[in-house]
Enzyme design. Sequence first.
Site, PDB file in Angstrom:
ATOM      1  N   GLU A 124      15.696  -0.622  46.158  1.00  0.00           N
ATOM      2  CA  GLU A 124      15.044  -0.392  44.869  1.00  0.00           C
ATOM      3  C   GLU A 124      15.792  -1.250  43.851  1.00  0.00           C
ATOM      4  OE1 GLU A 124      14.203   2.680  41.263  1.00  0.00           O
ATOM      5  OE2 GLU A 124      16.005   2.787  42.470  1.00  0.00           O
TER       6      GLU A 124
ATOM      7  N   ASP B  40      18.775   3.520  46.725  1.00  0.00           N
ATOM      8  CA  ASP B  40      18.400   3.812  45.352  1.00  0.00           C
ATOM      9  C   ASP B  40      19.228   2.998  44.353  1.00  0.00           C
ATOM     10  OD1 ASP B  40      17.098   5.592  43.293  1.00  0.00           O
ATOM     11  OD2 ASP B  40      19.181   6.152  42.939  1.00  0.00           O
TER      12      ASP B  40
END
Length: 638
Positions: A371, A318
Site C-alpha cells: 500500500e 500497510d
Amino acid sequence: MNPIHYDVTRFSDMDIYLFKEGTHVKLYDKMGSHLMERKGRGGVYFAVWAPNAAMVSVVADFNGYDAAAHPLKLREDGSGIWEGFVEGAEIGQTYKYHIVSKMDGRTFEKADPYAKYAEKPPHSASRIWKIDDYRWNDEVWMDLRKDHNAHDKPISIYELHLGSWRRKVEEENRPLTYVEAANELATYLIQMNYTHVEIMPITEYPFEGSWGYQVTGYFAPTARYGTPQEFMQFVDIMHAHEIGVIMDWVPSHFVTDGHGLINFDGTCLYEHEDPRLGYHPEWSSAIFNYGRNEVRAFLISSAMYWLEKYHIDGIRVDAVASMLYLNYARKDGEWLPNKYGGNENLDAIDFLKQLNETVYGAYQDIVMIAEESTAYPMVTRPVYLGGLGFGFKWNMGWMHDTLKYFKLDPIHRQHHHHQITFSMWYAFDENFVLPLSHDEVVHMKGSLINKMPGDENQKFANLRALFAYMTAHPGKKLLFMGGEFGQWREWNYKESLDWHLLEKPCHRGLQKLVSDLNGLYRSERALHLYDEKHAGFEWIDANDYQHNVLSFIRKSDIDEETILVVCNFADTVYENYRVGVPFSGLWKEIFNSQYKTYEGWDITNPEPIHTDPIEAHGREHSLSLRLPALGVSYFKLI
C-alpha cells in the site's frame, strides 16, 4: 510451585549469530513460549529479548502472577535473551513477562512479543499454546497456488473486516467466529466469482476501533474470533474452495499500550528514542527502528510465520509510504534527514528489500502487495534491479482520480476528462492493484454509492459504470465489502453490513453485475493476461471529452480474444456512435452495465454488429454503436 530449570535452551550458536545479524527469519521457532519436555517431565520453555533489563520473570496462572516465583536467566552470549524452563506449565495458561529495567528500576508487565495466542481483549495476557497439531487439507491448493497468484492470471480481491462482514444480531450482535465466517464467506465468494479474499489485520490488537492496525501480537491471530487452529481452518476452507487468502500486515508502526512493544525493557527497544524518528504523528503510535538488526529479524519472522504456519497466500503491507519517508505527516523541523540530507528512510528501504527477498526466496508462489501512495520508483521491481521487490502495488492515483471524476455531475465531466484518462500514462510503470478499499468509505467520505451524483437510478447507473470501467482497466482488482451491493451507510466496524438491502432489486442488480464482471475478468484472457504490460491495452479514442466517452481495447496473445470497451460517462444516450476497430467482421456485445438484469435502462446492442468499411479513429473499419447513458459496454469479435 512449578520448578524452573536453566539447563535447557532452544538456541544454537548459529541462531544467536543470525539473531544479532538480523537475518534469523524463523525466530518463532526459538523465542516465546514452547511446550516441551525435560528429563521426561513436561513444561514450557520461555525466551524473551530484553537486553536492558535487570531482571525478567514469568508471571502466570501457574504462579499466581508472582514476580519472584519464576525468574528467567540472561544468556551469557550478549544476545540480551532471557530464558528458562517452567516444569508443569500447561497449554492454555496465561502469562506475561515481569521486567525490571536496569536503567531506572521501573517495572513492566509485558505480553510476549512472540506469543502464538492471547487472551481475548480487553484482557491482554499471552497464552501458552501449541499450533503444530493442526492437520491441513489443502495440498492440492498449495501445489497449484502459483497458478492462482501468477501475474498473468486474474486476481480479483474482496477486502473484508472479519468483525463486521456479518454478525449474529440475535446473539447480542456478536461477530462470526473464524469457522462460521469461513463457511458463509466461501459460498459467497464463489457466488461472486472472486479469486482472493484480503482480511484486514487479525494480528492481535487491543483497540477495536483501530480495525487491527494498532498491533500488539505479531504472531497471534486475534482471540476475538476463535483459536489459532480455528483461523487455520478458516484458511483451509478458503483453499478448499480455491480462494486465496491475503493478510493485511502492519510493520509500519505499533500501538503504545503498556503491555505491548513500547519501551519494552525500560528502553526504546523496538522503536526509536527520538520522537522525530520514533513517533508517528498521524496515528499516535510508535515507529519501528528498522536499523536495529533484532527488530528486522522480528518483523521478517512475523511475515514468514504467517506464510509457513498459516498457509497465507499473500501479504498486503500497510502504509509503506509512511515507512519510506522520514518527513511523512511531519512539518519542517519535526523530522531528521538521512545521512545524505534527504527525506528517504534508508533503514526502512533496506528492511523492505530484505523482507521481499526473504519471503519470495522461501515462497515464490505468494504475493507481496504494497500500500504505497506516492510516486516512489520501482516498488514492484526486483531488488537486484534496484527495486523494493514487491509483487504488486496499490494504484492510489487511479483510485483518487477515478473517484473524483465519478463524483462530478456528468455535465461537468467534460472539463475533467484528464482525470479519467491520466492513469494510462503510468499504468504499466508498476504491477498495480486497483483498490476501492475500506479507507474510501469511512470518516465522512461517504459510501461508494453515495459518492455517485444524481437521483437513485443515476447513482446506481454511475456505480455500475465505475465497476465495469474498473474491470476493463489494466491492473488487478480490489473492492471492499458492501460496495458490491451498494451499501448506503458508511462502513461501521461495530455492525454487520446491511444485507437486508438485497431485498431491493437495484441492490441485487448491482451485486449480480459485480459477480458477472468478476466472471468475465476470469474467463476473458484479454482482460487479465497483460494486466501489467503495454501489449494488453490500446486506445481507440481517449479524447472525446465533449461526449464524456472513452473507447479502448484489451488484448491477449490471440487476436480473436480482443475486447472492445466503450464507456459513456454522459447522462445522454448516443445513437449511431462510430468507433474504429482493429478487425473487420461481426462483433457481439458481451456485456452492458445497463442490462435490465442489473436493473439498468436496457439501452443495449442486442444483435451482432458487422463492421463498416468506414474509416474512424485512424482505422479502416468501424462499428456503429448504441451507447447507453452512464453505461459501459464490452464487445468481442465472433
